[in-house]
Every structure is written in structure tokens, then in C-alpha cells.
Design a protein around this motif. Structure first.
Motif, mmCIF file in Angstrom:
data_model
loop_
_atom_site.group_PDB
_atom_site.id
_atom_site.type_symbol
_atom_site.label_atom_id
_atom_site.label_comp_id
_atom_site.label_asym_id
_atom_site.label_seq_id
_atom_site.Cartn_x
_atom_site.Cartn_y
_atom_site.Cartn_z
ATOM 1 N N GLU A 32 -2.789 -3.364 -6.222
ATOM 2 C CA GLU A 32 -1.908 -2.213 -6.764
ATOM 3 C C GLU A 32 -1.777 -2.551 -8.186
ATOM 4 N N GLY A 46 -2.464 -0.172 -11.555
ATOM 5 C CA GLY A 46 -1.350 0.108 -12.672
ATOM 6 C C GLY A 46 -1.961 -0.082 -14.233
ATOM 7 N N THR A 57 -2.742 3.694 -14.420
ATOM 8 C CA THR A 57 -1.693 4.649 -14.045
ATOM 9 C C THR A 57 -0.284 4.309 -14.555
ATOM 10 N N ALA A 58 -0.096 3.067 -15.159
ATOM 11 C CA ALA A 58 1.409 2.634 -15.774
ATOM 12 C C ALA A 58 1.583 3.582 -16.856
ATOM 13 N N PHE A 112 4.213 -1.810 -17.377
ATOM 14 C CA PHE A 112 3.292 -2.580 -16.520
ATOM 15 C C PHE A 112 3.448 -4.014 -16.651
ATOM 16 N N THR A 138 5.825 -4.941 -14.032
ATOM 17 C CA THR A 138 5.225 -5.034 -12.563
ATOM 18 C C THR A 138 4.850 -6.208 -12.637
#
Ligand code: ADP
Length: 447
Positions: A41, A45, A48-49, A55, A58
């Protein structure tokens, strides 16, 4: 723990696994799968972050949870301050950590940064490398830590660390692997952002450079025209009236001022196109006649340099509606270059052909040619293959930019094929039927 054999024995002899070990193994497997899914996941990111900050947030959240730690943070090297600075941390530490610098000497993060190696400290009381100041500022005591370097193309750019393994447990090799994986992703994201910044900065610099070129051309073409006209006018007058005494000196002045005039004319041509002031004065002209005139202009120079300059024109006069002066300038610049970049004994051939509703004019030489690296740039304003330090040939790097502008004003296009050491062929194509003259809405020299 298994009563028959311990867990590590079980793993070597799977047939003897007891039920308790089976459960523990299956739990460990599930946990690994869960870790992998969460790491996957994080990988997603990367694309997609919304931004680097979220990011990295995360990354540290996952670093904390997957290593079962209390805290994590990312430090980045600050070249100006020559120390590490906190780039990502948990929200409740943000205000305290943001202003803080961590020295390269006397800190665990500094040790990792300098060596480019991971570090595990199971008990900070027994290890001098831990930097105590952060604990004092955040009022949080560090017992244990694991830290990994963030590497970009073999260079360390920062450090990811996790602190205080929960339940008084020790950090393991698996924690280190997790942190290394997350560290690689964080470094990748940091590099992407750094590259984006670089691209943006380069684009701004390029735009500024193009603006400077435009301004220089406008100023130089306006400011040089009048004084140069006066110099040429007076020198020519004196040459005619002063007799033979100063003829040689005056001829030198006239010859050099004429060279300067050509440069200023090139600058003016480009300036007119830049500002949209260039007008195409279309009339019925013969392309063959334009070619013949240009060849005549350069024939003496070609003979003097022992270069064969010839044309292949066929029978048709190739009539079209065009601006004779502008096409003449374009072709002259191509022939002039072809002669300039061809050695004695070489050949320059101008060809005119009809091609699917277009007239195609090519100037081919067997001169020095242009390398593949320089080929895409030769039509840029002021571009020259040789640098000014090594230059053997004259020129301002404007001839091809002018030729391109003149051809585009006729809705045409121009290109070059060349091989270094073998020669070049410059070709332009213009529609046989001119519709509307080319409309210039902005500076055509700036992409
Ligand atoms: P300049 O007026 O300085 O010659 P141009 O815009 O006409 O500038 O040409 C740009 C550069 O392209 C030249 O400096 C030269 O390096 C290269 N070039 C142009 N024409 C030729 C050619 N026929 N053969 C080899 N190189 C060429």
C-alpha cells in the motif's frame, strides 16, 4: 513454546510440529502477509499520494506500527547547516522537532548518515551514540532504536529511524528489513520531488534565457543600425573622394562594417519575426530564378575556395506566390553555411523538386557534418556547434534561425539531415499554392 522441541527446531523438522507451534507459525505467517500488504500500500502511495509530506507521513506511521515502536521520524541532511533536520515526524512532536538540528557527530542518526549503514541500539543507556538533546526537548526517553540510511543513487540523503520497541522487546532483523524497505520508498519519493523541482527551475531558467535572447536581439538590432549606417556612409564617401593614400585602410573599414551590417540585418530579421512585424510580400516568383541568383552571389567565393557549387533544377521555372526577398535570405543562409562548413575540393548542390503540391529545395554539402547530439539545436537562436573558445568559423548562430523564420512565414517547414564527417543536407518545403501568409501570434522562437 513447544514442549517437545523449541520453535526453531520445529522449523527445521516440520513433521514434528506440535499444535501450539502450528498456531504460532500460522500467526507469524499471517502477520508477514499483513506486513507485505501494508508495504504494498505504501508503494502504491508513491504515485497516488498528493504530496511528499503526506507520503512521508504514511512512511513513518507504518514504520512505527510495523516495527511495533513508539515513534518514528525521517531526518534530511541540510547542506547549509551541515546537520540533519527533521523532515517527517508524528504530529504531536512537530513543533518541537521542526526547529531542531541533529549533529552528524554524537548522534545515532549522524552515525547512520556518515557511514551509510543501518544501526540497531537495544539499550541506549549502554550506547554513547544516542543524541540525548532530542529526548530532553521532547520530554520523551529513548530506550532503543533502529535506523537506516536513505540512499539516492548510492548517496545518503537522510535517515529513517524508529524508537522504543514496545513491550521491552528487542529490535529484530525483520524490523530492520521493514525499515529498509520503507526507507527506500521514502528516498525514492524525496528524489522524485527533488527532480521535479530541478525540472521546474530549469524551465524557469530556460524561459529567462529565451527572454534575454529576445531582448538582446531587439536592442542590438535597433541600436546598431544607425551608427553602422553612418560609418558605412562616411567611409564610402571618403573612399570615393580621398584618393589612393588611405584606400587600403578605408577598404578595411568598409569590408568590416559590411560584415557588421549583415549581422545587424540578421538580428533585424529575427526581431521582426519575434515582434510580429515581419510581413510577407507575396508576388509571383520563380523558385529557379531565386536559386540561380543565390548561386551567382556565392559562385566567386566557391571558386576561390575550390568548392564545386552547382544546381539541379530541371526544366520547370517553379512559379509560386512568395516573398522573393525572404526566400532569397533563407536560401542564401543555407548556401553560405554549406560553403563555410565544407573543405576545399568539396561539393555543394542546390536542388529544386516538386513534391505533392509542395516545392522542395535542398542544399546538400559533403562538408564537416553535424553530430546527432547537436542536430536538434541548430535552428535555435545563437546556437553554434563550436564554443566561442574553440571557434574556427565565424557567424553569430542566427543564420538558420532566420532561414527557419522565413520559411515558416511561407507556411513551410525546414529540417536537416546530417552525418558528422560526411556532410549535411538542409531541406525546406513550401506549399506551391500559398493560402494565407503565416499568422504569428507570439514569438515563434520560443517553444
Ligand atoms: P552561423 O551564422 O553562426 O553559421 P547558423 O544558425 O547559420 O549560425 O548555424 C548554426 C550552427 O549550425 C553553425 O554554427 C554550425 O555549427 C552548424 N551548421 C549550420 N550549417 C551547417 C552545415 N552545412 N554543415 C555543418 N554545420 C552546419
Amino acid at each position: 513454546m513447544c514442549e517437545l522441541v523449541n520453535l526453531s527446531d520445529c522449523s527445521e523438522m516440520p513433521i514434528l510440529l506440535c499444535s501450539q507451534c502450528c498456531i504460532m507459525r500460522s500467526m507469524a505467517t499471517n502477520e508477514r502477509i499483513d506486513h507485505l500488504e501494508r508495504l504494498l500500500e505504501v508503494v502504491r502511495g508513491l504515485t497516488t499520494a498528493p504530496d511528499l509530506e503526506s507520503f512521508l507521513q504514511t512512511v513513518i506511521n507504518e514504520a512505527t506500527e510495523l516495527t511495533n515502536s513508539e515513534l518514528s521520524s525521517i531526518l534530511e541532511y541540510d547542506e547549509t547547516a551541515e546537520e540533519l533536520r527533521f523532515l517527517a515526524m508524528h504530529w504531536f512532536q512537530r513543533d518541537l522537532l521542526r526547529p531542531m538540528g541533529v549533529p552528524l557527530e554524537g548522534s545515532a542518526a549522524g552515525w547512520v548518515y556518515r557511514r551509510g549503514q543501518p544501526l540497531m541500539i537495544q539499550d541506549t543507556k549502554m550506547d554513547q551514540r544516542h543524541f540525548k538533546v532530542v529526548d530532553r526537548v521532547t520530554r520523551h526517553e529513548t530506550h532503543s532504536l533502529v535506523a537506516v540510511p536513505l540512499m539516492v543513487r548510492g548517496e545518503v540523503v537522510g535517515v529513517l529511524e524508529a524508537l522504543n520497541k514496545k513491550d521491552n522487546a528487542h529490535y529484530t532483523e525483520e524490523d530492520l528489513t521493514i525499515l529498509e524497505t520503507l526507507g527506500a520508498l521514502a528516498a525514492q519519493a524525496m528524489q522524485n520531488v527533488a527532480l521535479q523541482r530541478k525540472v521546474r527551475a530549469t524551465a524557469i531558467e530556460l524561459a529567462e534565457l529565451e527572454r534575454l535572447k529576445t531582448d538582446f536581439i531587439a536592442i542590438a538590432s535597433h541600436e546598431l543600425r544607425t551608427p553602422l549606417g553612418l560609418i558605412l556612409g562616411h567611409a564610402t564617401f571618403l573612399r570615393e573622394t580621398a584618393g589612393a593614400d588611405y584606400a587600403e585602410q578605408l577598404d578595411t573599414i568598409i569590408r568590416n562594417a559590411t560584415k557588421l551590417k549583415e549581422i545587424v540585418e540578421n538580428l533585424s530579421d529575427v526581431d521582426n519575426v519575434q515582434t510580429g512585424a515581419a510581413r510577407v510580400r507575396n508576388q509571383k516568383v520563380s523558385l529557379v530564378k531565386i536559386v540561380e541568383d543565390v548561386i551567382l552571389t556565392f559562385q566567386d567565393e566557391a571558386n576561390a575556395r575550390n568548392i564545386t557549387l552547382k544546381s539541379e533544377l530541371g526544366d520547370s521555372p517553379f512559379y509560386l506566390d512568395a516573398d522573393e526577398v525572404k526566400l532569397g535570405i533563407a536560401l542564401s543562409n543555407l548556401v553560405k553555411n554549406a560553403l563555410q562548413f565544407t573543405e576545399s575540393g568539396g561539393h555543394v548542390t542546390v536542388k529544386v523538386q516538386e513534391d505533392a503540391g509542395h516545392f522542395k529545395v535542398s542544399v546538400a554539402d559533403d562538408g564537416i557534418g553535424i553530430s546527432a547530439k547537436d542536430l536538434p539545436r541548430v535552428f535555435e537562436r545563437f546556437f553554434q556547434v563550436e564554443t566561442h573558445l574553440t571557434r574556427r568559423y565565424g557567424g553569430m548562430g542566427l543564420g538558420l534561425a532566420v532561414a527557419k523564420a522565413m520559411i515558416e512565414l511561407h507556411n513551410g517547414r525546414i529540417w536537416v539531415e546530417s552525418e558528422e564527417g560526411k556532410g549535411s543536407t538542409f531541406t525546406f518545403l513550401i506549399p506551391a499554392e500559398q493560402t494565407q501568409p503565416f499568422a504569428l501570434s507570439s514569438n515563434p522562437f520560443v517553444e
